[in-house]
Motif scaffolding. Structure first.
Motif, mmCIF file in Angstrom:
data_model
loop_
_atom_site.group_PDB
_atom_site.id
_atom_site.type_symbol
_atom_site.label_atom_id
_atom_site.label_comp_id
_atom_site.label_asym_id
_atom_site.label_seq_id
_atom_site.Cartn_x
_atom_site.Cartn_y
_atom_site.Cartn_z
ATOM 1 N N LEU A 150 15.938 -22.662 -10.041
ATOM 2 C CA LEU A 150 15.746 -23.588 -10.653
ATOM 3 C C LEU A 150 14.553 -23.484 -11.197
ATOM 4 O O LEU A 150 13.294 -23.255 -10.366
ATOM 5 C CB LEU A 150 16.277 -25.362 -10.334
ATOM 6 N N THR A 151 13.767 -23.851 -12.502
ATOM 7 C CA THR A 151 12.959 -23.889 -12.794
ATOM 8 C C THR A 151 12.284 -26.052 -12.679
ATOM 9 O O THR A 151 13.567 -26.147 -12.919
ATOM 10 C CB THR A 151 12.361 -23.346 -14.043
ATOM 11 N N PRO A 152 11.503 -25.611 -13.307
ATOM 12 C CA PRO A 152 10.841 -27.945 -13.128
ATOM 13 C C PRO A 152 11.854 -28.187 -14.271
ATOM 14 O O PRO A 152 11.383 -29.034 -14.096
ATOM 15 C CB PRO A 152 9.184 -27.119 -13.196
ATOM 16 N N VAL A 202 11.468 -31.117 -2.555
ATOM 17 C CA VAL A 202 9.876 -30.857 -3.114
ATOM 18 C C VAL A 202 9.388 -30.016 -2.926
ATOM 19 O O VAL A 202 8.062 -29.560 -2.735
ATOM 20 C CB VAL A 202 9.571 -32.716 -3.126
ATOM 21 N N THR A 203 9.390 -29.302 -1.891
ATOM 22 C CA THR A 203 8.439 -28.067 -1.270
ATOM 23 C C THR A 203 8.816 -27.097 -1.753
ATOM 24 O O THR A 203 7.591 -26.005 -1.935
ATOM 25 C CB THR A 203 8.715 -28.195 -0.026
ATOM 26 N N CYS A 204 9.424 -26.837 -2.691
ATOM 27 C CA CYS A 204 9.816 -25.057 -3.145
ATOM 28 C C CYS A 204 8.594 -24.994 -4.108
ATOM 29 O O CYS A 204 8.257 -25.362 -4.387
ATOM 30 C CB CYS A 204 11.099 -25.133 -4.068
ATOM 31 N N ARG A 205 8.553 -23.679 -3.441
ATOM 32 C CA ARG A 205 6.901 -22.892 -4.640
ATOM 33 C C ARG A 205 7.526 -21.406 -4.045
ATOM 34 O O ARG A 205 8.227 -20.962 -3.704
ATOM 35 C CB ARG A 205 5.877 -23.396 -3.298
ATOM 36 N N GLY A 230 9.061 -27.848 -7.654
ATOM 37 C CA GLY A 230 10.078 -28.667 -6.083
ATOM 38 C C GLY A 230 9.756 -30.255 -7.021
ATOM 39 O O GLY A 230 10.945 -31.288 -7.199
ATOM 40 N N THR A 231 7.799 -29.969 -6.498
ATOM 41 C CA THR A 231 7.542 -31.944 -6.725
ATOM 42 C C THR A 231 7.685 -31.634 -8.473
ATOM 43 O O THR A 231 8.383 -33.889 -8.860
ATOM 44 C CB THR A 231 6.583 -32.201 -6.333
ATOM 45 N N ARG A 232 7.440 -30.913 -9.020
ATOM 46 C CA ARG A 232 7.932 -31.091 -10.491
ATOM 47 C C ARG A 232 9.052 -31.862 -10.917
ATOM 48 O O ARG A 232 9.837 -32.323 -12.003
ATOM 49 C CB ARG A 232 7.124 -29.795 -11.262
ATOM 50 N N LEU A 233 10.183 -30.765 -10.448
ATOM 51 C CA LEU A 233 11.682 -31.033 -10.622
ATOM 52 C C LEU A 233 12.377 -32.383 -10.329
ATOM 53 O O LEU A 233 12.738 -33.413 -11.131
ATOM 54 C CB LEU A 233 12.181 -30.188 -10.207
#
Lengths: 126, 126
Positions: A76-78, A14-17, A29-32
């Motif tokens: 990966l994309t959201p 969820v941290t990925c940016r 990451g949170t949106r995904l």
């Protein structure tokens, strides 16, 4: 014919940016992860993770299942949630614990980061 | 004081080769594995793997241990065997199943590819 299916855990960072992402916007990451919360099917468990260590190539997802190989995917994309579900389903349906290449959504061919053999080792002599 | 130590499995990709490597020479991953066969200590098991899926950033090693995070490292050189043993030892001694950053050999800071939470999930509510 009834086929045995594996329980799969879908780990999502969820941290990925990405560099250049708006620091005030929700993290990709949170949106995904939020999209996955609405899509995860029976037989799969969603696990939100602070960091999968794949920070250079987020968004990141890892798929684990007992007796199966563990897979890590990146880039990966959201909006990849439907593809994540498809990939998890491929692993869930795999008789040998390997995710088949054929049938993988494109981002899960391009974005393969690593795969790790089943653990614990079933038989060290194998 | 006696401290509990984890059994660690050291997975080494024996296929890893870099672009430009002599195709007739032994593969770097195989050379790393051979060096590890002589160094792996008690409490660790060496597992040779055909492919860890980290082909762009070989040599590749994955460390697994029951109840611990799984770690994948890349960009390792064939002479990294002593550092692999040190990293495995850090995980073996970890009380919480996380490999501490401090004390990691440099290639295991730079070369972190991914980490995956312990599986199966101990408690989905955690």
């Amino acid at each position: 014919m009834h086929e045995a299916r594996r329980e799969v855990v879908i780990h999502v960072c969820v941290t990925c940016r990405r560099e250049g992402d708006d620091p005030l916007a929700p993290r990709p990451g949170t949106r995904l992860a939020e999209a996955l919360e609405r899509l995860v099917p029976a037989g799969a468990t969603l696990a939100l993770v602070e960091c999968l260590g794949n920070c250079k190539r987020g968004c990141s997802v890892a798929l684990s299942s007992e007796g199966a190989w563990t897979y890590v995917f990146g880039d990966l994309t959201p909006d990849a949630a439907p593809d994540v579900v498809l990939a998890a389903d491929l692993l869930a349906a795999s008789p040998d614990g390997l995710m088949p290449w054929r049938g993988r959504p494109e981002p899960f061919k391009r974005g393969m980061i690593a795969r790790i053999p089943p653990f614990p080792l079933k038989d060290a002599a194998e």
